[in-house]
Design an enzyme around this catalytic site. Sequence first.
Site, mmCIF file in Angstrom:
data_model
loop_
_atom_site.group_PDB
_atom_site.id
_atom_site.type_symbol
_atom_site.label_atom_id
_atom_site.label_comp_id
_atom_site.label_asym_id
_atom_site.label_seq_id
_atom_site.Cartn_x
_atom_site.Cartn_y
_atom_site.Cartn_z
ATOM 1 C CE LYS A 266 18.313 40.186 16.308
ATOM 2 N NZ LYS A 266 18.663 41.577 16.048
ATOM 3 C CG ASP B 174 36.327 34.144 11.846
ATOM 4 O OD1 ASP B 174 36.861 33.513 12.786
ATOM 5 O OD2 ASP B 174 36.216 33.695 10.697
ATOM 6 C CE1 TYR C 38 26.675 27.531 13.221
ATOM 7 C CE2 TYR C 38 28.797 27.309 14.276
ATOM 8 C CZ TYR C 38 27.919 28.031 13.494
ATOM 9 O OH TYR C 38 28.311 29.247 12.987
#
Length: 367
Positions: free
Chosen positions: A199, A259, A143
């Site tokens: 990952k 979320d 981000y």
Amino acid sequence: MGNYRIAVIPGDGIGPEVVNGTCEVLLEIGRKFGHTFRFDELLAGGSAIDATGDPLPAATLAACKRADAVLLGAVGGPKWDTLPGKSRPEKALLGLREGLGLYANLRPAVLFPQLAGASPLKEDLVSSGIDVLIVRELTGGIYFGDRGRRDGGLTQDGIAKGEEAYDTEAYSVLEIERIVRLGLSLSRGRDRRAVIVDKANILESSRLWREVTERLHPEYEDVQVEYMYVDNASMQLVRRPSEFDVIITSNMFGDILSDEAGMITGSIGMLPSASLGAPGQPGMYEPVHGSAPDIAGKNLANPLATILSAAMMLRWSFSLENEAKAIENAVSRVLSEGYRTKDIAYEEENVILGTKEMTEKVILSIV
Ligand code: NAD
């Protein structure tokens, strides 16, 4: 007994409704436990744009920096949706995170047993409860990495690919160390089990996360550390949510997983959060939900996410564990008595209350 100065940003939509009640809850804690809470009400978001033209006035940021902690409702709404990106209300959130150096976002996903029926998961999956703490890195990663557009060049067959867009995931040792240390320290106050979600089978940045964690782990020998790929973690969260304790992860993975974890616990109106920076810097506490313009001003908002955010403030900014528990127990007691705001009422015998009445019930239940 403590004397605490709290910067309060009610914001927009339901923000003022849920924040004002939460300040009343804190005042009751002050009366019961002998602390003084002083509130400094500040403008940010849409209301700040209306009053000053700026979503985050310099005076607001300065006052937050001087405070012991920040309590925020929510910002934004349709009135300001057509403004250009840099003058939108949400800019205030990024400005506060950056200005206060808030590099860690803590989102507990707790399923109150009284609300088990509100979880979209089958009863047998949630019957042993859910209590996961997601520790998300907040100021690094993709981000904030290098991004842009460029010419995509040619395929092996010489065909032009056209324009190409790119975003970059970059993490430094410093950024990884401070979030992993925080996550492992917080595990100590819980079940001492942490999962690093990454990952690492593909991403070099994930491999650095693992290297740094391995190096730090001997300092936190008492905490059991496990590594899990993010795709597997997203499956396991719905398959065996009760088995997670603390999840420590990067900005983007944390955004998505928090979320998911939040939703399996029922309503967005129940989810608190904390954003923390370096020790000594004020933390910021806010509900996960937004300004809910569809129900603003109607006394319909569930205030519990904000009230539970105040409990997090007491625990993590002021080290007032008993006081934090007093709020959490009061919320639990009110739910056990069958009181609900509309968003979490799913049983016939529930008594539906408005925002104000629910807040009053919590205040009366603090012992
Ligand atoms: P939202 O969270 O505001 O609302 C989503 C749905 O959940 C709505 O139906 C709403 O009525 C309901 N809801 C939310 N909080 C509730 C509560 N406490 N009690 C009962 N019901 C509740 O998300 P949205 O509609 O996508 O966004 C609305 C505005 O909020 C937008 O301007 C968005 O940018 C902003 N927003 C702000 C924040 C923040 O300030 N941190 C976070 C998310 C969205």
